[in-house]
Design a protein around this motif. Structure first.
Motif, mmCIF file in Angstrom:
data_model
loop_
_atom_site.group_PDB
_atom_site.id
_atom_site.type_symbol
_atom_site.label_atom_id
_atom_site.label_comp_id
_atom_site.label_asym_id
_atom_site.label_seq_id
_atom_site.Cartn_x
_atom_site.Cartn_y
_atom_site.Cartn_z
ATOM 1 N N TYR A 42 -9.243 -4.140 -3.628
ATOM 2 C CA TYR A 42 -7.869 -3.860 -3.222
ATOM 3 C C TYR A 42 -7.457 -2.434 -3.575
ATOM 4 C CZ TYR A 42 -7.545 -9.005 -3.187
ATOM 5 O OH TYR A 42 -7.754 -10.338 -2.958
ATOM 6 N N LEU A 43 -6.614 -1.867 -2.728
ATOM 7 C CA LEU A 43 -5.910 -0.635 -3.046
ATOM 8 C C LEU A 43 -4.517 -1.046 -3.508
ATOM 9 C CD1 LEU A 43 -5.509 2.466 -3.011
ATOM 10 C CD2 LEU A 43 -4.794 2.240 -0.611
ATOM 11 N N PHE A 44 -4.212 -0.799 -4.777
ATOM 12 C CA PHE A 44 -2.910 -1.165 -5.324
ATOM 13 C C PHE A 44 -1.946 -0.002 -5.156
ATOM 14 C CE2 PHE A 44 -5.779 -4.042 -7.486
ATOM 15 C CZ PHE A 44 -5.063 -5.227 -7.522
ATOM 16 N N LEU A 45 -0.744 -0.305 -4.695
ATOM 17 C CA LEU A 45 0.276 0.726 -4.501
ATOM 18 C C LEU A 45 1.577 0.323 -5.164
ATOM 19 C CD1 LEU A 45 -0.155 1.685 -0.717
ATOM 20 C CD2 LEU A 45 -1.034 2.922 -2.704
ATOM 21 N N ASN A 46 2.094 1.219 -6.003
ATOM 22 C CA ASN A 46 3.483 1.161 -6.460
ATOM 23 C C ASN A 46 4.056 2.539 -6.111
ATOM 24 O OD1 ASN A 46 2.332 2.823 -8.427
ATOM 25 N ND2 ASN A 46 3.712 2.103 -10.016
ATOM 26 N N ILE B 220 -2.934 0.589 -13.457
ATOM 27 C CA ILE B 220 -2.506 -0.632 -12.784
ATOM 28 C C ILE B 220 -2.561 -1.809 -13.753
ATOM 29 C CG2 ILE B 220 -3.117 -2.301 -10.991
ATOM 30 C CD1 ILE B 220 -1.759 0.142 -9.861
ATOM 31 N N ASP B 221 -3.620 -1.878 -14.548
ATOM 32 C CA ASP B 221 -3.720 -2.939 -15.558
ATOM 33 C C ASP B 221 -2.572 -2.839 -16.562
ATOM 34 O OD1 ASP B 221 -5.130 -5.236 -16.425
ATOM 35 O OD2 ASP B 221 -6.140 -4.100 -17.997
ATOM 36 N N CYS B 222 -2.172 -1.615 -16.911
ATOM 37 C CA CYS B 222 -1.003 -1.420 -17.796
ATOM 38 C C CYS B 222 0.234 -2.087 -17.193
ATOM 39 C CB CYS B 222 -0.713 0.070 -17.991
ATOM 40 S SG CYS B 222 -1.800 0.933 -19.125
ATOM 41 N N LEU B 223 0.466 -1.858 -15.910
ATOM 42 C CA LEU B 223 1.633 -2.433 -15.241
ATOM 43 C C LEU B 223 1.594 -3.952 -15.232
ATOM 44 C CD1 LEU B 223 2.077 -0.100 -12.134
ATOM 45 C CD2 LEU B 223 3.692 -0.374 -14.024
ATOM 46 N N LEU B 224 0.397 -4.513 -15.141
ATOM 47 C CA LEU B 224 0.244 -5.965 -15.080
ATOM 48 C C LEU B 224 0.280 -6.624 -16.454
ATOM 49 C CD1 LEU B 224 -2.606 -6.124 -12.404
ATOM 50 C CD2 LEU B 224 -0.175 -6.601 -12.048
ATOM 51 N N ILE C 292 4.414 3.583 2.959
ATOM 52 C CA ILE C 292 3.433 2.494 2.884
ATOM 53 C C ILE C 292 2.784 2.279 4.250
ATOM 54 C CG2 ILE C 292 3.162 0.001 2.551
ATOM 55 C CD1 ILE C 292 5.446 0.241 0.431
ATOM 56 N N ASP C 293 3.620 2.251 5.283
ATOM 57 C CA ASP C 293 3.096 2.069 6.639
ATOM 58 C C ASP C 293 2.150 3.207 7.021
ATOM 59 O OD1 ASP C 293 4.599 -0.233 6.889
ATOM 60 O OD2 ASP C 293 6.253 0.747 7.952
ATOM 61 N N GLU C 294 2.496 4.412 6.603
ATOM 62 C CA GLU C 294 1.653 5.575 6.911
ATOM 63 C C GLU C 294 0.306 5.476 6.198
ATOM 64 O OE1 GLU C 294 1.764 10.389 6.131
ATOM 65 O OE2 GLU C 294 3.665 9.317 6.325
ATOM 66 N N ILE C 295 0.322 5.058 4.930
ATOM 67 C CA ILE C 295 -0.930 4.912 4.180
ATOM 68 C C ILE C 295 -1.788 3.815 4.797
ATOM 69 C CG2 ILE C 295 -1.898 4.198 1.951
ATOM 70 C CD1 ILE C 295 0.517 5.626 0.630
ATOM 71 N N ALA C 296 -1.156 2.711 5.178
ATOM 72 C CA ALA C 296 -1.902 1.622 5.818
ATOM 73 C C ALA C 296 -2.545 2.104 7.113
ATOM 74 C CB ALA C 296 -0.965 0.442 6.083
ATOM 75 N N LEU D 30 0.728 -4.510 -2.786
ATOM 76 C CA LEU D 30 1.915 -3.769 -3.214
ATOM 77 C C LEU D 30 2.437 -4.341 -4.522
ATOM 78 C CD1 LEU D 30 3.731 -3.610 0.254
ATOM 79 C CD2 LEU D 30 2.239 -1.880 -0.771
ATOM 80 N N LEU D 31 2.735 -3.462 -5.471
ATOM 81 C CA LEU D 31 3.282 -3.864 -6.763
ATOM 82 C C LEU D 31 4.676 -3.272 -6.929
ATOM 83 C CD1 LEU D 31 0.163 -3.245 -9.056
ATOM 84 C CD2 LEU D 31 0.892 -5.408 -8.021
ATOM 85 N N ASP D 32 5.654 -4.134 -7.105
ATOM 86 C CA ASP D 32 7.042 -3.683 -7.257
ATOM 87 C C ASP D 32 7.515 -4.003 -8.665
ATOM 88 O OD1 ASP D 32 9.602 -2.844 -6.937
ATOM 89 O OD2 ASP D 32 10.097 -4.163 -5.261
ATOM 90 N N ALA D 33 7.557 -2.970 -9.509
ATOM 91 C CA ALA D 33 7.976 -3.159 -10.898
ATOM 92 C C ALA D 33 9.463 -2.914 -11.093
ATOM 93 C CB ALA D 33 7.178 -2.231 -11.819
ATOM 94 N N MET D 34 10.073 -2.112 -10.211
ATOM 95 C CA MET D 34 11.455 -1.688 -10.438
ATOM 96 C C MET D 34 12.403 -2.098 -9.311
ATOM 97 S SD MET D 34 10.717 2.071 -12.101
ATOM 98 C CE MET D 34 12.433 2.317 -12.555
ATOM 99 N N GLY D 35 11.915 -2.932 -8.400
ATOM 100 C CA GLY D 35 12.772 -3.431 -7.334
ATOM 101 C C GLY D 35 13.148 -2.394 -6.290
#
Length: 206
Positions: free
Chosen positions: A117-121, A98-102, A165-169, A151-156
Motif C-alpha cells: 500500500y501507498l499510505f497518504l496523510n 506511518i507506524d508512528c501515526l498508527l 489525492i485524485d491527482e496522485i491516484a 488514506l489516513l486521516d488523523a486530524m479530520g
C-alpha cells in the motif's frame, strides 16, 4: 548555555502538524525540534542531520531526548539503532512515520504485511508530489509494485486534499482502497510511552 527544562523531542517534520496539535491540546509536554521531511530522500543526509542535532542538544537537555523516527528511516540494517545506542537516547517504538501515526509497535505490518500500500496523510500527500517521475508513465512504473492507496486521516482534514489525492491516484495509476480515520490517539500513545521510558532513564541516571 541555555538548558531545556522539558524533555526534548527530535522529530521528522512529516509529523509536525499532528505533534503540534497534541502540544496545543496539552496531551504531551515537551520541547519539540523538527527536522525537514525532505531528508528522507537521502539516508546519509538524514544520518548527518540527526546525529548533529542530537549532539548539539545532549548537554543542554537534562530532561533527556526522545527521537521520533522509525527503525528503518536510516536503512534496513540497524542503522537507526546504532545511532540511538551511540548517543544513549530514547526512540519511539515504531518502524517508520506511518507506524508512528498508527501507534507504533509494528501496527503498520498488521495492516500491510506485504508492503503493498501507498499510505497518504496530508504531509505524505505533499511529500508524494515531490517524488513523481518526469512523466505519468515513469511515475506509474515507480509505483507499479503496489496494490493501491490507503488514506489516513488523523486530524479530520483529509477532505481538504481531495484534488491532490485524485491527482496522485491518477499519476501513480493506483486505486484508492480504503480510508481510515485514525485520529491522534495512536501517535499520542506512542509518544507518551517513549516519554515515560525517557523519564525513567533520566531518573535512574541521577
Amino acid at each position: 548555555m541555555e538548558t531545556v527544562e522539558k524533555p526534548l523531542v527530535i522529530s521528522c517534520g512529516i509529523l509536525r502538524k499532528e505533534i503540534e496539535q497534541l502540544l496545543e491540546n496539552g496531551e504531551i509536554d515537551a520541547t519539540v525540534h523538527f527536522l525537514s521531511e525532505t531528508l528522507h530522500n537521502d539516508y546519509n543526509r538524514l544520518d548527518r542531520a540527526l546525529d548533529g542535532t542530537i549532539k548539539k542538544h545532549l548537554k543542554k537537555s537534562p530532561k533527556g531526548i526522545v527521537v521520533v523516527y522509525g527503525d528503518v528511516c536510516l536503512g534496513f540494517n540497524g542503522e537507526m539503532k546504532q545511532l540511538i545506542d551511540k548517543h544513549d537516547v530514547v526512540k519511539v517504538d515504531a518502524l517508520n512515520c506511518i507506524d508512528c501515526l498508527l501507534g507504533g509497535k509494528g501496527k503498520l505490518l498488521e495492516m500491510d504485511p506485504d508492503h503493498k500500500y501507498l499510505f497518504l496523510n496530508p504531509a505524505f500527500i505533499q511529500f508524494a508530489e515531490k517524488i513523481k517521475g518526469n512523466t505519468k508513465e515513469m511515475t506509474r512504473e515507480m509505483f507499479s509494485m503496489l496494490d493501491g492507496i490507503v488514506l489516513l486521516d488523523a486530524m479530520g482534514n483529509l477532505d481538504d486534499y481531495q484534488s491532490k489525492i485524485d491527482e496522485i491516484a491518477d499519476h501513480t495509476g493506483l486505486p484508492i482502497l480504503k480510508r481510515k480515520n485514525i485520529g491522534l490517539e495512536g501517535l499520542k500513545n506512542g509518544l507518551l510511552e517513549a516519554l515515560g521510558r525517557n523519564q525513567k532513564k533520566c531518573s535512574a541516571n541521577r
